[in-house]
Design a protein around this motif. Structure first.
Motif, PDB file in Angstrom:
ATOM      1  N   ALA A  10       0.839  -1.213   0.000  1.00 19.36           N
ATOM      2  CA  ALA A  10       0.000   0.000   0.000  1.00 19.36           C
ATOM      3  C   ALA A  10       0.867   1.254   0.000  1.00 19.36           C
ATOM      4  O   ALA A  10       0.570   2.236   0.681  1.00 19.36           O
ATOM      5  N   GLY A  11       1.960   1.219  -0.767  1.00 14.70           N
ATOM      6  CA  GLY A  11       2.836   2.393  -0.892  1.00 14.70           C
ATOM      7  C   GLY A  11       2.357   3.282  -2.027  1.00 14.70           C
ATOM      8  O   GLY A  11       1.159   3.358  -2.330  1.00 14.70           O
ATOM      9  N   ASN A  12       3.307   3.926  -2.713  1.00 14.55           N
ATOM     10  CA  ASN A  12       2.978   4.878  -3.792  1.00 14.55           C
ATOM     11  C   ASN A  12       2.019   4.289  -4.817  1.00 14.55           C
ATOM     12  O   ASN A  12       0.897   4.743  -5.006  1.00 14.55           O
ATOM     13  N   ALA A  34      -3.092  -5.608   1.901  1.00 13.57           N
ATOM     14  CA  ALA A  34      -2.072  -6.087   2.846  1.00 13.57           C
ATOM     15  C   ALA A  34      -0.824  -5.238   2.710  1.00 13.57           C
ATOM     16  O   ALA A  34      -0.480  -4.783   1.616  1.00 13.57           O
ATOM     17  N   ASP A  35      -0.152  -5.046   3.837  1.00 10.89           N
ATOM     18  CA  ASP A  35       1.135  -4.352   3.823  1.00 10.89           C
ATOM     19  C   ASP A  35       1.837  -4.743   5.118  1.00 10.89           C
ATOM     20  O   ASP A  35       1.178  -4.964   6.141  1.00 10.89           O
ATOM     21  N   VAL A  36       3.186  -4.823   5.072  1.00 14.57           N
ATOM     22  CA  VAL A  36       3.915  -5.101   6.312  1.00 14.57           C
ATOM     23  C   VAL A  36       3.653  -3.999   7.324  1.00 14.57           C
ATOM     24  O   VAL A  36       3.688  -4.235   8.529  1.00 14.57           O
ATOM     25  N   ASP A  39      -0.617  -0.040   9.617  1.00 13.16           N
ATOM     26  CA  ASP A  39      -1.293   1.266   9.622  1.00 13.16           C
ATOM     27  C   ASP A  39      -1.468   1.780   8.199  1.00 13.16           C
ATOM     28  O   ASP A  39      -2.500   2.357   7.851  1.00 13.16           O
ATOM     29  N   ARG A  40      -0.413   1.578   7.369  1.00 18.49           N
ATOM     30  CA  ARG A  40      -0.504   2.031   5.976  1.00 18.49           C
ATOM     31  C   ARG A  40      -1.603   1.251   5.248  1.00 18.49           C
ATOM     32  O   ARG A  40      -2.377   1.816   4.484  1.00 18.49           O
ATOM     33  N   ALA A  41      -1.683  -0.044   5.527  1.00 18.52           N
ATOM     34  CA  ALA A  41      -2.723  -0.861   4.892  1.00 18.52           C
ATOM     35  C   ALA A  41      -4.105  -0.378   5.318  1.00 18.52           C
ATOM     36  O   ALA A  41      -5.018  -0.255   4.508  1.00 18.52           O
ATOM     37  N   PHE A 123       4.229  -3.444 -17.078  1.00 22.73           N
ATOM     38  CA  PHE A 123       4.932  -2.567 -18.032  1.00 22.73           C
ATOM     39  C   PHE A 123       3.866  -1.717 -18.719  1.00 22.73           C
ATOM     40  O   PHE A 123       3.431  -2.000 -19.837  1.00 22.73           O
ATOM     41  N   MET A 124       3.454  -0.616 -18.039  1.00 24.08           N
ATOM     42  CA  MET A 124       2.265   0.107 -18.486  1.00 24.08           C
ATOM     43  C   MET A 124       2.491   0.951 -19.721  1.00 24.08           C
ATOM     44  O   MET A 124       1.532   1.381 -20.360  1.00 24.08           O
ATOM     45  N   ARG A 125       3.775   1.173 -20.087  1.00 22.45           N
ATOM     46  CA  ARG A 125       3.985   2.026 -21.268  1.00 22.45           C
ATOM     47  C   ARG A 125       3.425   1.385 -22.527  1.00 22.45           C
ATOM     48  O   ARG A 125       3.116   2.074 -23.492  1.00 22.45           O
ATOM     49  N   ALA A 276      -2.293   5.663 -19.051  1.00 21.09           N
ATOM     50  CA  ALA A 276      -1.767   4.333 -19.392  1.00 21.09           C
ATOM     51  C   ALA A 276      -2.017   3.340 -18.254  1.00 21.09           C
ATOM     52  O   ALA A 276      -2.373   2.177 -18.490  1.00 21.09           O
ATOM     53  N   TYR A 277      -1.856   3.800 -16.987  1.00 21.10           N
ATOM     54  CA  TYR A 277      -2.132   2.912 -15.842  1.00 21.10           C
ATOM     55  C   TYR A 277      -3.597   2.494 -15.849  1.00 21.10           C
ATOM     56  O   TYR A 277      -3.928   1.341 -15.563  1.00 21.10           O
ATOM     57  N   ASP A 278      -4.495   3.447 -16.164  1.00 21.25           N
ATOM     58  CA  ASP A 278      -5.926   3.120 -16.183  1.00 21.25           C
ATOM     59  C   ASP A 278      -6.221   2.081 -17.263  1.00 21.25           C
ATOM     60  O   ASP A 278      -6.909   1.088 -17.015  1.00 21.25           O
TER      61      ASP A 278
HETATM   62  P1  NAP Z   1       6.685   1.814  -1.868  1.00 25.26           P
HETATM   63  O1  NAP Z   1       6.081   3.167  -1.881  1.00 25.26           O
HETATM   64  O2  NAP Z   1       7.907   1.547  -1.040  1.00 25.26           O
HETATM   65  O3  NAP Z   1       5.525   0.789  -1.428  1.00 25.26           O
HETATM   66  C1  NAP Z   1       5.733  -0.560  -1.199  1.00 25.26           C
HETATM   67  C2  NAP Z   1       4.897  -0.946   0.000  1.00 25.26           C
HETATM   68  O4  NAP Z   1       4.983  -2.368   0.183  1.00 25.26           O
HETATM   69  C3  NAP Z   1       5.388  -0.309   1.300  1.00 25.26           C
HETATM   70  O5  NAP Z   1       4.300   0.052   2.100  1.00 25.26           O
HETATM   71  C4  NAP Z   1       6.204  -1.445   1.927  1.00 25.26           C
HETATM   72  O6  NAP Z   1       6.333  -1.329   3.318  1.00 25.26           O
HETATM   73  C5  NAP Z   1       5.366  -2.633   1.549  1.00 25.26           C
HETATM   74  N1  NAP Z   1       6.089  -3.898   1.567  1.00 25.26           N
HETATM   75  C6  NAP Z   1       7.403  -4.113   1.321  1.00 25.26           C
HETATM   76  N2  NAP Z   1       7.683  -5.425   1.386  1.00 25.26           N
HETATM   77  C7  NAP Z   1       6.523  -6.053   1.661  1.00 25.26           C
HETATM   78  C8  NAP Z   1       6.166  -7.406   1.839  1.00 25.26           C
HETATM   79  N3  NAP Z   1       7.073  -8.383   1.755  1.00 25.26           N
HETATM   80  N4  NAP Z   1       4.856  -7.703   2.095  1.00 25.26           N
HETATM   81  C9  NAP Z   1       3.927  -6.731   2.180  1.00 25.26           C
HETATM   82  N5  NAP Z   1       4.215  -5.413   2.033  1.00 25.26           N
HETATM   83  C10 NAP Z   1       5.490  -5.079   1.766  1.00 25.26           C
HETATM   84  O7  NAP Z   1       7.050   1.355  -3.350  1.00 25.26           O
HETATM   85  P2  NAP Z   1       6.340   1.793  -4.730  1.00 25.26           P
HETATM   86  O8  NAP Z   1       6.995   2.995  -5.273  1.00 25.26           O
HETATM   87  O9  NAP Z   1       4.861   1.796  -4.536  1.00 25.26           O
HETATM   88  O10 NAP Z   1       6.774   0.572  -5.658  1.00 25.26           O
HETATM   89  C11 NAP Z   1       6.213  -0.730  -5.483  1.00 25.26           C
HETATM   90  C12 NAP Z   1       6.492  -1.579  -6.726  1.00 25.26           C
HETATM   91  O11 NAP Z   1       5.869  -0.946  -7.845  1.00 25.26           O
HETATM   92  C13 NAP Z   1       7.983  -1.694  -7.085  1.00 25.26           C
HETATM   93  O12 NAP Z   1       8.236  -2.956  -7.627  1.00 25.26           O
HETATM   94  C14 NAP Z   1       8.172  -0.610  -8.143  1.00 25.26           C
HETATM   95  O13 NAP Z   1       9.237  -0.899  -9.042  1.00 25.26           O
HETATM   96  C15 NAP Z   1       6.838  -0.667  -8.855  1.00 25.26           C
HETATM   97  N6  NAP Z   1       6.487   0.611  -9.505  1.00 25.26           N
HETATM   98  C16 NAP Z   1       6.104   0.574 -10.803  1.00 25.26           C
HETATM   99  C17 NAP Z   1       5.815   1.734 -11.458  1.00 25.26           C
HETATM  100  C18 NAP Z   1       5.429   1.697 -12.904  1.00 25.26           C
HETATM  101  O14 NAP Z   1       5.596   2.703 -13.575  1.00 25.26           O
HETATM  102  N7  NAP Z   1       4.885   0.603 -13.407  1.00 25.26           N
HETATM  103  C19 NAP Z   1       5.870   2.963 -10.783  1.00 25.26           C
HETATM  104  C20 NAP Z   1       6.221   2.958  -9.425  1.00 25.26           C
HETATM  105  C21 NAP Z   1       6.528   1.771  -8.793  1.00 25.26           C
HETATM  106  P3  NAP Z   1       7.702  -0.672   3.913  1.00 25.26           P
HETATM  107  O15 NAP Z   1       7.781   0.719   3.364  1.00 25.26           O
HETATM  108  O16 NAP Z   1       7.502  -0.726   5.393  1.00 25.26           O
HETATM  109  O17 NAP Z   1       8.836  -1.527   3.408  1.00 25.26           O
END
Ligand code: NAP
Length: 335
Positions: A10-12, A34-36, A39-41, A123-125, A276-278
């Motif tokens: 549940a990050g970016n 789910a998220d580790v 609170d974020r989840a 690979f959304m591009r 593109a994501y949509d």
């Molecule tokens: P992020 O903001 O760090 O979010 C990842 C989330 O997952 C964090 O809340 C993290 O918690 C949690 N997490 C980490 N390991 C975990 C596990 N084993 N089980 C459950 N939760 C876990 O990262 P993000 O920027 O969203 O990127 C996530 C993925 O998307 C990456 O693979 C990235 O390459 C990809 N991505 C793709 C694009 C695209 O253009 N297609 C763009 C952005 C990102 P903690 O912070 O506590 O570790």
């Protein structure tokens, strides 16, 4: 029928996918997050009214989850994709499929053993209108045979945790996939060059120039520059025997005023590739309803990681490196 999706991470991008699945797309809803970081989840699940899990494995096993989105950091993708495959649940995995070729091949082998395509890689591009229009021109043959591809992948700034390797594994990975898709050929060799680095971060090799050679000899150069300050700027031009095709600027609006010609540059990748994501995720949802997988495959995820591994070797050695890949199984050639 509404597809009930569980989102792990549940990050970016995870939060953005939850919003998209809940409020933008049709025929889908988010039933679990789910998220580790519990609170974020909880926060991310709130608007969707979804159940919260601390363990991604429990989410995958939940009866309320038909399909899974994996949006955690790269090294954890493999365990969740394999768990979803073991349960026969479709899984959308953010890029990279996995950080090593060995991990990617374990996923490829598990999917083949399962007997049907269940994995789509983010690979959304490939779903961006501009890139699709470029590919249509290339495929039509109007330009004759492609000879060269020039790309730039620039972002305003990189977080402190961003390393020189990540310019390849996190940023250029998109172009590594795009070259195979645009040209319909494998990349067979790579060379990574290190021009003078920006003084913005002395510990980071940025920019880098990645040269990719395709099977038929097309040469692609990718400038990847993650601290370019002025904005998020993505460029691509294919040079063929008879002409060229280029990706338009974002929005295609050019203002000429007071002796200047100017155009808008977004400052974030979410804004540049929002549509593109949509389209990408709606295609995933629809493909599950139709029972026919679409989009980048686990094999595409493996291929991009294989080219990235060769790039990392070249970044260290400064030499040209041949890409090592298994031959493509029929399962993916026809799928
Ligand atoms: P992020 O903001 O760090 O979010 C990842 C989330 O997952 C964090 O809340 C993290 O918690 C949690 N997490 C980490 N390991 C975990 C596990 N084993 N089980 C459950 N939760 C876990 O990262 P993000 O920027 O969203 O990127 C996530 C993925 O998307 C990456 O693979 C990235 O390459 C990809 N991505 C793709 C694009 C695209 O253009 N297609 C763009 C952005 C990102 P903690 O912070 O506590 O570790």
């Amino acid at each position: 029928m509404t597809l009930r999706v569980g989102v792990i991470g549940a990050g970016n991008i995870g939060q953005d996918h939850i919003r998209r699945l809940s409020h933008v797309l049709s025929s889908a809803c988010v039933t679990a997050v789910a998220d580790v970081d519990l609170d974020r989840a909880r926060t991310a699940s709130h608007a969707a009214g979804a159940e919260v899990f601390q363990s991604g494995h429990d989410l995958i096993a939940a009866p309320s989850v038909d399909a899974v989105v994996v949006a955690t950091w790269g090294p954890s993708h493999e365990e969740y994709v394999l768990a979803a495959l073991a349960m026969g649940k479709p899984v959308f995995c953010e890029k990279p499929l996995a950080p090593t070729t060995e991990a990617c091949l374990r996923i490829v082998d598990a999917e083949i053993a399962r007997g049907r395509r269940l994995v789509q890689v983010g690979f959304m591009r490939r779903f961006d209108a501009g890139y699709r229009a470029m590919k249509a021109v290339v495929d039509k043959g109007t330009l004759g045979a492609p000879l060269l591809v020039h790309c730039a992948h620039r972002g305003p700034s990189a977080p402190p945790t961003f390393t020189s390797d990540m310019l390849i594994t996190d940023s250029t990975i998109h172009e590594l996939d795009l070259m195979r898709w645009l040209l319909g050929e494998e990349t067979v060799a790579v060379t990574v060059l290190r021009p003078r680095s920006s003084t913005a971060r002395t510990d980071l090799i940025s920019p880098q120039v990645v040269l990719l050679e395709s099977e038929s000899g097309v040469l692609a150069d990718v400038e990847v520059f993650v601290n370019a300050v002025y904005g998020y700027d993505i460029r691509c031009e294919v040079v063929g025997e008879l002409g060229t095709v280029s990706l338009g600027d974002f929005g295609n609006v050019v203002v000429a005023h007071a002796g200047q010609r100017s155009t808008y540059v977004p400052d974030h990748w979410i804004e540049r590739f929002m549509a593109a994501y949509d389209v990408e995720m709606q295609a995933w949802v629809d493909s599950i309803g139709a029972g026919r997988a679409v989009g980048p495959t686990a094999w595409d995820g493996y291929a991009a990681t294989a080219v990235a591994a060769a790039c990392l070797e070249s970044l260290q050695s400064g030499r040209r490196v041949t890409v090592q890949m298994r031959p493509c199984p029929d399962f993916y050639a026809t799928g």
